[in-house]
Write a protein that holds these residues in place. Structure first.
Motif, PDB file in Angstrom:
ATOM      1  N   MET A 139       0.853  -1.191   0.000  1.00 61.08           N
ATOM      2  CA  MET A 139       0.000   0.000   0.000  1.00 61.08           C
ATOM      3  C   MET A 139       0.886   1.236   0.000  1.00 61.08           C
ATOM      4  O   MET A 139       1.797   1.367   0.801  1.00 61.08           O
TER       5      MET A 139
ATOM      6  N   GLN B   1      -2.184   6.016  -0.290  1.00 62.37           N
ATOM      7  CA  GLN B   1      -3.323   5.147   0.015  1.00 62.37           C
ATOM      8  C   GLN B   1      -3.502   4.997   1.537  1.00 62.37           C
ATOM      9  O   GLN B   1      -4.621   5.018   2.049  1.00 62.37           O
ATOM     10  N   THR B   2      -2.368   4.811   2.198  1.00 64.96           N
ATOM     11  CA  THR B   2      -2.427   4.685   3.659  1.00 64.96           C
ATOM     12  C   THR B   2      -3.019   5.941   4.290  1.00 64.96           C
ATOM     13  O   THR B   2      -3.871   5.879   5.184  1.00 64.96           O
TER      14      THR B   2
ATOM     15  N   SER C 253      -4.998   8.105   2.906  1.00 66.63           N
ATOM     16  CA  SER C 253      -6.428   8.191   2.581  1.00 66.63           C
ATOM     17  C   SER C 253      -7.249   7.292   3.511  1.00 66.63           C
ATOM     18  O   SER C 253      -8.310   7.699   4.008  1.00 66.63           O
TER      19      SER C 253
END
Length: 605
Positions: free
Chosen positions: A1, A5-6, A8
């Motif tokens: 990830m 992304q983390t 978010s």
């Protein structure tokens, strides 16, 4: 990830968390940790979430793991303190808060949390200082205002506490805890209607808030609606089985209903849940004494030394633990109330019989009385600083020519000298000033040849709850109308003159007032009127012990149970006191009528 992304997912998890959607937030925190097991924020917030869901140990492990990765984050340490507090580890919680403040001395959450913890542990002055500092740094921090209100209330500053709780409720209008705390302070001020409105708001916001249900129980208890009080206390117990406060409420209900054994069972449960809470021990002591379990009761009363508002005594010699007293000098420290000082003075002769030389500390108003009554003792007025909630007494006045060997609080003497009913001496032990008695007797005999009755109808302080122990002056109209009875007011405090004037205007009746006597502050005047009268009629108050200590016929009207009867129908140690008891919640009419008939019989004899 990827990091974006983390980030978010973290934002989404935090949004769910802040909106109370804990299951959705937990799922996202777990997803992040599957990919990044050492993500400190995910570990920390997932730990906080577990704690909020009641899984405190799991929360502790997660937040602890976050701290290992990021040891300098004060918010991690502060929240660890909250979890440790919930786990019943206040010392560890305090250490975590202080460590957070080492990292950031201005971290407001840690200041507020540490202040709350110290308040609960009795370190009131430090707690107030920390909380004021938190508010100075963050004026809109609702939790700091709420905690400050709790600390101020415990310190006896009820008006300031109310202001702080009102500010907390304004800043956090959706916080049920803020309204529950405001309600408690309003109850302290006897503002029961507004307290009820605040509690209804708290319970609308959080129907399962056990603290609010418990406060509602005490509110109804103060209103004398025992059925509603029992319902609320029972609800609080069901909501939070480990919560001691509603058990104490049920204990009070049973006690005031006359069921001492059930009351003891509830207070024993409360003590198992909160074994270090002085107030629970002190109320348990009252119940034990009322049941006649004297030694147990006196031992429980020793918890008063651990209460936050205890007298702090500076410069005392060693505390007497029962060592031989022959040839020794013993300082008896004054209790906080003058009534208790008079009550426990009954033990002084027992102490002197063991060969002790007494040094007696007392309220300055009692100095001539105790000096006259115990001429072989050195009697000295106390020097009390602070206020009624944080009193301090210094002992730099103790004699140096013959040093004092030991010290003990007057009330603690009972543990050594009043363990059985047979231990209570029954001879009078106070002496009035004979010249004042003669002058007062001449005055009251000038009113006629009726029976001379000194009457007090209430105590000094009045609240809705305290008034269950006391009458109104108008309740005594049957006695005031009785022929051959001359009634003299021995009421003290404030407002009684207005009560007499109002009754006189309405009915043309009222007790005689000896305007040249100070019946509030001059105890020689009080003892003189009690001694000169034929009989004293009063509630359970300082006056009752004065009458008993003088050996004067004293008729004491009171609700039952009354702990100083120690499980008997009379008053051990006071054979001249006659009991006129009634059940709580019933009218005083029957008692007043019984007194009227008894006075008629006495007058006839």
């Amino acid at each position: 990830m990827s990091p974006p992304q983390t980030q978010s997912l973290m934002q989404a998890a935090l949004a769910h968390h802040q909106q109370g959607r804990l299951a959705e937030a937990a799922a996202l925190y777990q997803k992040i940790l599957q990919q990044s097991p050492k993500h400190p924020d995910a570990l920390h917030l997932f730990g906080v979430l577990m704690h909020q869901g009641g899984q405190h140990e799991a929360g502790r492990r997660l937040v602890g793991a976050a701290i290992e990765i990021a040891p300098d984050r004060p918010e991690f340490l502060s929240n660890l303190g909250q979890i440790l507090k919930a786990l019943g580890k206040p010392e560890d919680a305090e250490a975590a808060y202080r460590k957070a403040l080492e990292k950031d001395p201005g971290f407001v959450d840690a200041l507020a949390n540490l202040g709350s913890l110290l308040q609960e542990r009795g370190a009131i002055a430090e707690a107030i200082g920390l909380l004021r500092s938190a508010i100075e740094k963050a004026p809109n921090h609702a939790n700091a205002h709420m905690n400050l209100g709790n600390a101020l209330r415990q310190d006896g500053l009820v008006e300031e506490a109310e202001a702080a709780h009102r500010t907390a409720a304004r800043l956090a209008p959706l916080s049920p805890e803020a309204y529950a705390n405001l309600a408690t302070t309003l109850m302290d001020r006897d503002a029961l209607e507004e307290a009820g409105r605040a509690l209804r708001r708290a319970l609308l916001l959080a129907p399962a808030l056990a603290e609010a249900a418990n406060s509602a129980g005490f509110l109804e208890f103060n209103r004398l609606d025992y059925v509603a009080a029992r319902r609320w206390f029972t609800r609080a117990v069901l909501l939070a089985p480990g919560y001691a406060a509603p058990e104490t409420g049920l204990a009070e209900l049973a006690y005031f209903s006359g069921d001492i054994e059930t009351s003891l069972k509830h207070s024993e449960t409360a003590l198992r849940l909160a074994p270090d809470e002085p107030q629970i021990h002190l109320r348990h002591a009252i119940r034990l004494l009322a049941a006649g379990r004297l030694e147990e009761g006196w031992r429980e009363r020793e918890w008063r030394h651990k209460a936050p508002d205890r007298v702090r005594r500076l410069g005392l010699p060693p505390i007497w633990q029962g060592e031989p007293l022959k040839g020794k000098r013993l300082l008896v420290c004054a209790e906080e109330g003058v009534g208790d000082e008079i009550l426990y003075a009954s033990i002084y002769r027992d102490v002197m019989k063991l060969g002790a030389e007494l040094v007696v500390e007392c309220d300055a108003r009692l100095l001539p009385v105790l000096g006259r009554s115990f001429p072989d003792a050195l009697v000295h007025p106390y020097a009390r600083a602070g206020d009624g909630f944080r009193p301090v007494q210094k002992y730099d006045w103790l004699p140096h020519d013959k040093p004092v060997d030991y010290a003990i609080d007057a009330g603690s003497l009972a543990l050594h000298f009043r363990r059985r009913l047979e231990d209570f001496a029954e001879e009078p032990y106070l002496k009035a000033d004979p010249e004042r008695v003669r002058a007062v007797r001449e005055t009251i005999e000038g009113t006629g040849d009726g029976l001379k009755v000194a009457l007090a109808w209430r105590s000094r302080n009045r609240t809705a709850f305290r008034d269950i122990h006391y009458t109104a002056l108008s309740d005594w109209l049957p006695v005031l109308r009785e022929p051959g009875i001359d009634v003299f007011s021995i009421q003290y405090g404030d407002g009684w003159e207005e009560e007499i004037e109002s009754l006189s205007k309405e009915t043309g009746l009222g007790p005689h007032v000896l305007s040249d006597l100070d019946l509030t502050n001059d105890f020689d005047d009080i003892l003189a009127l009690v001694s000169a009268a034929d009989i004293l009629i009063c509630p359970s108050s300082t006056l009752g012990w004065i009458g008993g200590a003088l050996g004067k016929p004293t008729w004491l009207f009171h609700p039952v149970p009354l702990f100083v009867q120690y499980g008997t129908d009379g008053f051990p140690g006071f054979p001249s006191i006659r009991s006129f008891p009634k059940a709580v919640g019933t009218s005083w009419q029957t008692i007043v009528e019984a007194v009227r008939i008894a006075l008629g019989d006495l007058r006839a004899r």
